[in-house]
Structures are given as C-alpha cells and as structure tokens.
Design an enzyme around this catalytic site. Structure first.
Site, PDB file in Angstrom:
ATOM      1  N   SER A  68      -3.474  -3.723 -15.247  1.00  8.37           N
ATOM      2  CA  SER A  68      -4.762  -4.287 -15.683  1.00  8.37           C
ATOM      3  C   SER A  68      -5.828  -4.137 -14.595  1.00  8.37           C
ATOM      4  O   SER A  68      -7.004  -3.937 -14.896  1.00  8.37           O
ATOM      5  CB  SER A  68      -4.616  -5.745 -16.131  1.00  8.37           C
ATOM      6  OG  SER A  68      -4.373  -6.585 -15.036  1.00  8.37           O
TER       7      SER A  68
ATOM      8  N   HIS B 230      -4.373  -9.118  -3.960  1.00  4.59           N
ATOM      9  CA  HIS B 230      -3.291 -10.102  -3.907  1.00  4.59           C
ATOM     10  C   HIS B 230      -3.711 -11.335  -4.712  1.00  4.59           C
ATOM     11  O   HIS B 230      -4.827 -11.831  -4.539  1.00  4.59           O
ATOM     12  CB  HIS B 230      -3.023 -10.486  -2.444  1.00  4.59           C
ATOM     13  CG  HIS B 230      -1.889 -11.454  -2.301  1.00  4.59           C
ATOM     14  ND1 HIS B 230      -0.571 -11.077  -2.442  1.00  4.59           N
ATOM     15  CD2 HIS B 230      -1.871 -12.783  -2.076  1.00  4.59           C
ATOM     16  CE1 HIS B 230       0.200 -12.137  -2.288  1.00  4.59           C
ATOM     17  NE2 HIS B 230      -0.566 -13.189  -2.074  1.00  4.59           N
TER      18      HIS B 230
ATOM     19  N   ASP C 147       1.347  -5.633   8.570  1.00  3.63           N
ATOM     20  CA  ASP C 147       1.815  -6.989   8.240  1.00  3.63           C
ATOM     21  C   ASP C 147       1.503  -7.296   6.783  1.00  3.63           C
ATOM     22  O   ASP C 147       0.326  -7.306   6.395  1.00  3.63           O
ATOM     23  CB  ASP C 147       1.105  -8.032   9.113  1.00  3.63           C
ATOM     24  CG  ASP C 147       1.434  -7.827  10.573  1.00  3.63           C
ATOM     25  OD1 ASP C 147       2.570  -7.414  10.868  1.00  3.63           O
ATOM     26  OD2 ASP C 147       0.532  -8.062  11.404  1.00  3.63           O
TER      27      ASP C 147
ATOM     28  N   LEU D 293       5.350  -0.585   2.206  1.00  5.85           N
ATOM     29  CA  LEU D 293       5.022   0.696   2.838  1.00  5.85           C
ATOM     30  C   LEU D 293       5.303   0.610   4.334  1.00  5.85           C
ATOM     31  O   LEU D 293       5.119  -0.446   4.950  1.00  5.85           O
ATOM     32  CB  LEU D 293       3.546   1.016   2.583  1.00  5.85           C
ATOM     33  CG  LEU D 293       3.216   1.227   1.100  1.00  5.85           C
ATOM     34  CD1 LEU D 293       1.714   1.171   0.860  1.00  5.85           C
ATOM     35  CD2 LEU D 293       3.790   2.556   0.611  1.00  5.85           C
TER      36      LEU D 293
HETATM   37  C1  GRF Z   1      -1.865  -8.598  -9.974  1.00  3.23           C
HETATM   38  O1  GRF Z   1      -1.805  -9.986 -10.106  1.00  3.23           O
HETATM   39  C2  GRF Z   1      -2.122  -8.199  -8.544  1.00  3.23           C
HETATM   40  O2  GRF Z   1      -2.925  -9.105  -7.854  1.00  3.23           O
HETATM   41  C3  GRF Z   1      -0.741  -8.193  -7.946  1.00  3.23           C
HETATM   42  O3  GRF Z   1       0.085  -7.700  -8.958  1.00  3.23           O
HETATM   43  C4  GRF Z   1      -0.520  -7.944 -10.228  1.00  3.23           C
HETATM   44  C5  GRF Z   1      -0.663  -6.608 -10.890  1.00  3.23           C
HETATM   45  O4  GRF Z   1      -1.171  -6.728 -12.191  1.00  3.23           O
HETATM   46  N1  GRF Z   1      -0.708  -7.441  -6.722  1.00  3.23           N
HETATM   47  P1  GRF Z   1      -1.719  -5.459 -12.947  1.00  3.23           P
HETATM   48  O5  GRF Z   1      -0.583  -4.441 -12.940  1.00  3.23           O
HETATM   49  O6  GRF Z   1      -2.925  -4.968 -12.217  1.00  3.23           O
HETATM   50  O7  GRF Z   1      -2.037  -5.929 -14.334  1.00  3.23           O
END
Ligand code: GRF
Length: 216
Positions: free
Chosen positions: A15, A112, A146, A96
């Site tokens: 998404s 995140h 990190d 990674l």
């Molecule tokens: C999102 O909540 C993003 O912040 C996290 O993983 C999820 C991925 O969702 N890293 P999508 O695949 O972008 O719908």
C-alpha cells in the site's frame, strides 16, 4: 531537471508502494518509480506494480539460503542495471547488511509504523497499545546499519483511542504513512532534504500541517 529514478523494495501488500506510485503520476513530482523489487514471489504489491506498468523483479531470498551477501549482490546488480538513484523500502522484510546499506548511504529511505525512537522492530501497534501510548504514528527515516535508528526525515502522529485494537490503530497509522512517504521522497529527490552529520535538514521546502521534522 531529470526526475530521480527510484526502486521500491517490498515483501507484501504494497500500500505504501501504491501511494508512491500515485504521487509519481504527477509529472511535476521529482521522482519516478521505475522498478519494484520483491523478495517474496507472492507479494500482492507486485501485482499492483505490474498493473501500473512498472518493471518488477523477484529476488527470492530463499534461493540464497543463509547467504545474505549473495542475495544482496543480486539485488545491487538489478538496481545498478536499472540506473536506480534512490531506494525506498516499503514493507521490505529483510535485514540488510552494512555492505548494502553503505552503497545507498543518504539515498535509501524506510517507513516505519511508529513514532521512532519508540517501538522499533515488529508489531509496533501491539507495542503501542500495551505501553498505553496516547499518541502513535509513522516515521520516514534514512536507513543506516542500526535497525529503525537512522536519521529521521519526518513523522506524523495519530491519537490512540480507548477501544483501539492493533488493526484499527494500524489502519489509522497507515493513512498517515501514505501521506508522509511520498512527501519525504519528494524532498529527497528534489534535493531539498540533506543529511548533515547524521541529521536531516530541509532547505526551501514547506513542512505541511500535521507533519513534523525533528530539526524543523
Ligand atoms: C507498513 O506499515 C510499513 O510502515 C511497514 O510495513 C507495512 C507495509 O505495508 N514497514 P504495505 O506493504 O506498504 O501496505
């Protein structure tokens, strides 16, 4: 100025990928999504990318066993082969190594689903609920060695409601993710976002209401 060539790395739903593709449909947007890479062949986001006419590549990490280096060399070769200038991680579920991260220093972003430095790692919505957080949200940051600790580009917060479940909270957070990721990529691609001794600085760009930058 030529638009920056961007690859989005995914593992699942996609998404955020869709939000980036949508933003880049505007020809004045300074980046174009030219490649989508997934480490999982069945990622839904791959179907979306194909539908949007974007080149896709699957690099299945299970083909490489425990050999992260070989996986990352394959990934790097694909990115270089497509002339990629910026990498966006969007739900990419592989750690990674410093080797790869170094190659994309200052040119690789991640989203995140929490207000970093709070709630790193997985299950951030559950973490926020069990900590009794009143506020939660999302962060775009540069990727460094990190995990979830690279320089913060921007954040947006949402309230946590009394009756929230991890799912209702995730949905509220996702809505702001889809706003701040295209914004952060725009800043990086147009050159208004720079990394200065580990801190993000914005030059000549506007920070919209509801979005915060640690240094603004
Ligand atoms: C999102 O909540 C993003 O912040 C996290 O993983 C999820 C991925 O969702 N890293 P999508 O695949 O972008 O719908």
């Amino acid at each position: 100025m030529a638009r920056k060539r961007v690859a989005v790395l995914i593992s699942g739903r996609g998404s955020n990928l869709a939000a980036l593709i949508e933003a880049a449909k505007d020809s004045s947007y300074p980046a174009e999504i030219v490649l989508v890479v997934s480490n999982r062949p069945q990622a839904e986001g791959i179907v979306y990318a194909r539908g949007a006419g974007i080149a896709t590549t699957i690099i299945d990490h299970t083909d490489y066993g425990k050999n992260r280096k070989a996986f990352e060399h394959a990934l790097q070769a694909v990115l270089e082969g497509s002339g990629i200038e910026i990498v966006c991680l969007a739900g990419f579920m592989r750690l990674l190594t410093p080797w790869f991260i170094d190659r994309w220093k200052g040119r690789m972003l991640n989203i995140h689903p929490a207000l970093l430095p709070n709630f790193k790692g997985l299950h951030t919505h559950e973490q926020a609920l069990s900590a009794g957080a009143k506020k939660h949200g999302a962060t775009v940051h540069f990727v460094t060695a990190d995990m979830d600790a690279g320089p913060i580009v921007c954040q947006a917060s949402v309230p946590v409601q009394k009756d929230d479940t991890a799912e209702t909270l995730a949905e509220r957070v996702l809505a702001v993710e889809h706003k701040i990721y295209p914004l952060a990529l725009k800043w990086l691609a147009e050159g208004s976002l720079r990394l200065n001794e580990g801190t993000c600085r914005l030059h000549g760009a506007h920070v919209p209401d509801g979005v915060t930058m640690p240094t603004a």
